[in-house]
Design an enzyme around this catalytic site. Structure first.
Site, PDB file in Angstrom:
ATOM      1  CE  LYS A   7      -8.830   4.938   3.729  1.00  0.00           C
ATOM      2  NZ  LYS A   7      -9.590   5.746   4.697  1.00  0.00           N
TER       3      LYS A   7
ATOM      4  CG  MET E   1     -15.680  -3.332  -3.666  1.00  0.00           C
ATOM      5  SD  MET E   1     -17.061  -2.277  -4.015  1.00  0.00           S
ATOM      6  CE  MET E   1     -16.444  -0.669  -3.825  1.00  0.00           C
ATOM      7  N   PRO E   2     -11.236  -3.786  -2.100  1.00  0.00           N
ATOM      8  CG  PRO E   2      -9.791  -5.500  -1.438  1.00  0.00           C
ATOM      9  CD  PRO E   2     -11.004  -5.228  -2.255  1.00  0.00           C
ATOM     10  CE1 TYR E   3      -5.373   3.020  -3.619  1.00  0.00           C
ATOM     11  CE2 TYR E   3      -5.350   3.534  -1.284  1.00  0.00           C
ATOM     12  CZ  TYR E   3      -4.851   3.719  -2.556  1.00  0.00           C
ATOM     13  OH  TYR E   3      -3.813   4.602  -2.757  1.00  0.00           O
ATOM     14  CG  HIS E  41      -7.561  -0.474  -7.491  1.00  0.00           C
ATOM     15  ND1 HIS E  41      -7.216   0.038  -8.704  1.00  0.00           N
ATOM     16  CD2 HIS E  41      -8.856  -0.847  -7.615  1.00  0.00           C
ATOM     17  CE1 HIS E  41      -8.260  -0.006  -9.527  1.00  0.00           C
ATOM     18  NE2 HIS E  41      -9.269  -0.541  -8.884  1.00  0.00           N
TER      19      HIS E  41
END
Lengths: 67, 67, 67, 67, 67, 67
Positions: A7, E1-3, E41
């Site tokens: 994501k 901000m990757p997940y 994360h």
């Protein structure tokens, strides 16, 4: 047989960058876990910056003050 | 109370096909697990073919050589 | 190349039931979307009943009053 | 370090509503679990109403009869 | 901000292998997308081999015939 | 019809805390989006601290130095 879902905020990720992510993650699965690349799937979801929140605020707001 | 998420490449899945998937999966949950269809949710995510990787390559590339 | 994730409450789902879900969903993908079963992955997550909420309440609470 | 993913039907959710969801969920993580808001991520996925199924039917169909 | 979420079969993945995956994927995010590692994360879900299906069969069955 | 998935590190989250998260998130969906609580599902996944990475390191490592 791993499945990897990324994501990431939708901020002009290019086709080449996507290819590099897919290639790099697949190689990791092969090298670290000895997985078969032919059953390794990577799916990238690009998320609009209004739809991602961090520290209780929309990323579209956070971005304004980062510059 | 199952929740089912389908990730599929975005290649002109029709409204009728989506309906058949939702119907078929819900029926399975009822028949196999005795679930209540009214709490069975099915969500279909269509993924751009540049964003799906298999064998370390983008599906948009793989497709070119499949024909 | 579909990937299907099933979230279901952890209430003694048997090995045979899991096999039926995997088989049934894979067949749907083949029949409805003409997908290759060899790239169709199904992953079942069993969720503890304290960890699933519906109508604002834990399923472990809801179950007590269902009987 | 929580990560929260919201799947919601795509029915004109406004920027302000998204901000309220992000803020409210982040506050909950801080108050209930004592989490650090700076590592709390919230991601909202808006799902087309043809792609969400309930009771074995597409939500786009269900909506027609709700009015 | 990757997940990034990794789904992998539960077959004795070691602590060291998990560390290598986390490190390698985070480095990719930094190098390819110029992301901040402090908001990157990675979450690894280990899936029981009865709960993963491929080609319409449970991986626990497939494994028997692979040897 | 929202579905909310919370990923949180597995660090002794109590039954009461889970109930508060489910209740609070469901209330938000009702108040902010006018959703029906009876079709609002919340699922909490507790992730072992070896399986969560931040800043390229396992959370089990990060925790050691936080004290």
């Amino acid at each position: 047989m791993p499945y990897i879902n990324i994501k990431v905020t939708d901020e002009l990720v290019t086709r080449e960058q996507k290819q590099k992510l897919i290639e790099g993650i697949t190689r990791l699965m092969v090298e670290v876990l000895n997985k078969n690349p032919d059953t390794t799937h990577v799916v990238i979801d690009e998320v609009p910056i209004d739809n991602w929140g961090l520290s209780g605020r929309q990323y579209s707001e956070i971005k304004k003050y980062k510059k």
